[in-house]
Design an enzyme around this catalytic site. Structure first.
Site, PDB file in Angstrom:
ATOM      1  N   PHE A 123       0.992  -1.174  -0.036  1.00  0.00           N
ATOM      2  CA  PHE A 123       0.004   0.097   0.027  1.00  0.00           C
ATOM      3  C   PHE A 123       1.003   1.194  -0.073  1.00  0.00           C
ATOM      4  CE2 PHE A 123      -2.721   2.912   2.828  1.00  0.00           C
ATOM      5  CZ  PHE A 123      -3.872   2.989   2.138  1.00  0.00           C
ATOM      6  N   SER A 126       1.740   6.970   1.856  1.00  0.00           N
ATOM      7  CA  SER A 126       2.535   8.086   2.717  1.00  0.00           C
ATOM      8  C   SER A 126       3.682   8.609   1.664  1.00  0.00           C
ATOM      9  CB  SER A 126       3.302   7.601   3.914  1.00  0.00           C
ATOM     10  OG  SER A 126       2.231   7.210   4.644  1.00  0.00           O
ATOM     11  N   GLU A 127       4.114   9.976   1.669  1.00  0.00           N
ATOM     12  CA  GLU A 127       5.244  10.543   0.918  1.00  0.00           C
ATOM     13  C   GLU A 127       5.975  11.399   2.008  1.00  0.00           C
ATOM     14  OE1 GLU A 127       3.541  12.888  -2.334  1.00  0.00           O
ATOM     15  OE2 GLU A 127       2.321  11.189  -3.101  1.00  0.00           O
ATOM     16  N   THR A 158       5.647  -0.799   3.574  1.00  0.00           N
ATOM     17  CA  THR A 158       5.801  -2.093   4.180  1.00  0.00           C
ATOM     18  C   THR A 158       5.684  -3.331   2.905  1.00  0.00           C
ATOM     19  OG1 THR A 158       4.454  -1.537   6.267  1.00  0.00           O
ATOM     20  CG2 THR A 158       4.830  -4.001   5.639  1.00  0.00           C
ATOM     21  N   ASP A 240      -9.349   1.808   7.413  1.00  0.00           N
ATOM     22  CA  ASP A 240     -10.501   1.235   8.556  1.00  0.00           C
ATOM     23  C   ASP A 240     -10.162   0.062   9.003  1.00  0.00           C
ATOM     24  OD1 ASP A 240     -11.478   3.818   8.904  1.00  0.00           O
ATOM     25  OD2 ASP A 240     -13.344   3.258   7.664  1.00  0.00           O
ATOM     26  N   GLY A 242      -7.557  -2.067   8.056  1.00  0.00           N
ATOM     27  CA  GLY A 242      -6.177  -2.315   8.380  1.00  0.00           C
ATOM     28  C   GLY A 242      -5.910  -1.866   9.738  1.00  0.00           C
ATOM     29  N   ARG A 243      -6.590  -0.952  10.377  1.00  0.00           N
ATOM     30  CA  ARG A 243      -6.269  -0.670  11.700  1.00  0.00           C
ATOM     31  C   ARG A 243      -6.973  -1.631  12.432  1.00  0.00           C
ATOM     32  NH1 ARG A 243      -7.815   5.489  10.189  1.00  0.00           N
ATOM     33  NH2 ARG A 243      -5.713   6.146   9.376  1.00  0.00           N
ATOM     34  N   ARG A 268      11.475 -18.915  38.040  1.00  0.00           N
ATOM     35  CA  ARG A 268      12.223 -18.023  38.864  1.00  0.00           C
ATOM     36  C   ARG A 268      11.891 -17.505  40.262  1.00  0.00           C
ATOM     37  NH1 ARG A 268      13.078 -12.088  36.887  1.00  0.00           N
ATOM     38  NH2 ARG A 268      11.088 -11.845  38.050  1.00  0.00           N
ATOM     39  N   GLU A 356      -0.143   3.088   9.946  1.00  0.00           N
ATOM     40  CA  GLU A 356      -1.583   2.938   9.554  1.00  0.00           C
ATOM     41  C   GLU A 356      -2.229   3.906  10.396  1.00  0.00           C
ATOM     42  OE1 GLU A 356      -3.367  -0.426   8.335  1.00  0.00           O
ATOM     43  OE2 GLU A 356      -1.727  -1.481   7.573  1.00  0.00           O
TER      44      GLU A 356
END
Ligand code: CAA
Length: 374
Positions: A123, A126-127, A158, A240, A242-243, A268, A356
């Site tokens: 996808f 962004s720039e 990505t 939407d 993707g989030r 432990r 995202e």
């Protein structure tokens, strides 16, 4: 609303867990250390049909819903957060725009190949000068005979270099901001498509991130997704869901931190301070899970879910960060050593609060949705 998983979802979770714990998890430390693409993990996911979770059966996918997708990413992230984000971006923002906005020809051409894992999706929104303010992007797509010519540079992509297909957003019209943006399917092999700088990140070392350079890239008009000027809506709708996927990734990291802390304490010994921390960690992850599954449930039912997806992304990713840090605190010095899963979770979790849509952006979306409601 039934808060138990359906038998189908429970069986699906068990099947993903088998691959995640059997194949993906044993590679996670090495993938992180060597900054290498987890090819065996992606091959195992492909064999299991996980690259086509959301793609309908008629196009060769599994035809499952948003909740199954969330569970899939959660289980993968519990094993290896890098593998999870590769599959997540492929499945959601790298494929869903075609599923949701593609015409019949586009679906028939691309979805079976994406479902088979033959093509990895990515996808490109962004720039260098437009991240959070996505509508100010500058990449252009100039009309030329029966197609478009794209020019521009995209950043923080990505799956860079491994993707066979990029969903690219570019300016087709003189209209300002969102109204002038269109979406395109750009195969990676197209002339003029080039990988620029590949970034070294603090975490998610197995997930390649970098620049996509577009120099006089000619694509046919048949590769435009949706109408001219509809691109920004394509991006926002894809983000939407993707989030919700990123929420699943955050849950996986958080759950891994809880489980590893519990195992360490049993082995432990522990004091009351450790007990309180573990209890808070587990309660936080469980509450975050409910938000994520609720957003996925609404999405699956065709209900509005923009607000729920942003609330989920905000809360799940903040939770993953907090829980990962708490786990190091309980683990002590051992948890700060390179190669320890505790320190890896901290490094991996941070980017989730940023990509995202940063968590500041999620607050903008939530507030707008709240104020819009009657
Ligand atoms: N679904 C569908 N369409 C939507 C939408 C949604 N959720 N939200 C907005 N739109 C459409 C609407 O049609 C809207 O027009 P109307 O005013 O007529 O309703 C149009 O888009 C413009 O919307 P806004 O006025 O809200 O746009 P804005 O410029 O104010 O956007 C913003 C604000 C929400 C902050 C947006 O810029 C945003 O989400 N920014 C973050 C971008 C982002 O998440 N980038 C991540 C890139 S991917 C990544 O991280 C890495 C990777 O590889 C995955």
């Amino acid at each position: 609303m039934d808060l138990e998983l359906t038998p189908d979802h429970a069986v699906f979770r068990a099947s993903v867990r088998e691959i995640a714990q059997g194949v993906v998890q044993p590679l996670a430390a090495e993938v992180d250390r060597d900054h290498r693409f987890p090819i065996e993990a992606i091959e195992a996911a492909t064999q299991a049909g996980l690259m086509g979770v959301l793609i309908p059966r008629e196009f060769g996918g599994a035809g499952l819903d948003a909740l199954a997708f969330t569970i899939c990413i959660e289980e993968l992230a519990q094993a290896c957060a890098s593998t999870a984000v590769i599959v997540d971006v492929h499945t959601s923002v790298g494929t869903e725009p075609i599923l949701l906005f593609g015409d019949d020809d586009q679906k028939r051409t691309w979805l079976p190949r994406l479902a088979r894992g033959e093509l990895l999706g990515a996808f490109a929104l962004s720039e260098p000068s437009s991240g959070s303010d996505a509508a100010s992007l500058k990449t252009t797509a100039r009309r030329d005979r029966d197609g478009y010519v794209l020019n521009g540079t995209k950043v923080f992509i990505t799956n860079i270099g491994h993707a066979g297909l990029y969903i690219v957003f570019a300016r087709t019209g003189a209209e300002s901001r969102a109204a002038g943006i269109s979406a395109f399917i750009v195969p990676a092999e197209t002339n003029g498509v080039r990988v620029g700088q590949v970034f070294h990140k603090m975490g998610l070392h197995g997930s390649p991130t970098g620049e996509l350079v577009l120099e006089d890239v000619r694509v046919p008009a048949a590769n435009r997704l949706g109408a001219e000027g509809q691109g920004f809506s394509v991006a926002m709708r894809a983000l939407d869901s993707g989030r919700i996927g990123i929420s699943g990734q955050a849950l996986g990291i958080g759950q891994a931190a809880v489980d590893e802390t519990r195992a360490l304490m049993r082995e432990r010994g522990h004091d009351e301070g450790d007990d309180f921390t573990l209890a808070d960690m587990a309660a936080r992850v469980e509450s975050a899970r409910l938000l994520a599954y609720h957003a996925a449930w609404r999405c699956s039912r065709g209900m509005r879910f923009t607000r729920e997806a942003s609330m989920s992304k905000l809360h799940c990713t903040d939770t993953a960060m907090q829980v990962a840090i708490d786990a190091v605190q309980v683990a002590g010095d051992e948890g700060t050593l390179s190669g320890s899963p505790f320190e890896r979770h901290v490094r991996d979790a941070k980017a989730l609060q940023i990509y995202e849509g940063s968590n500041q952006v999620q607050r903008v979306v939530i507030a707008r949705e709240l104020l819009r409601a009657g």
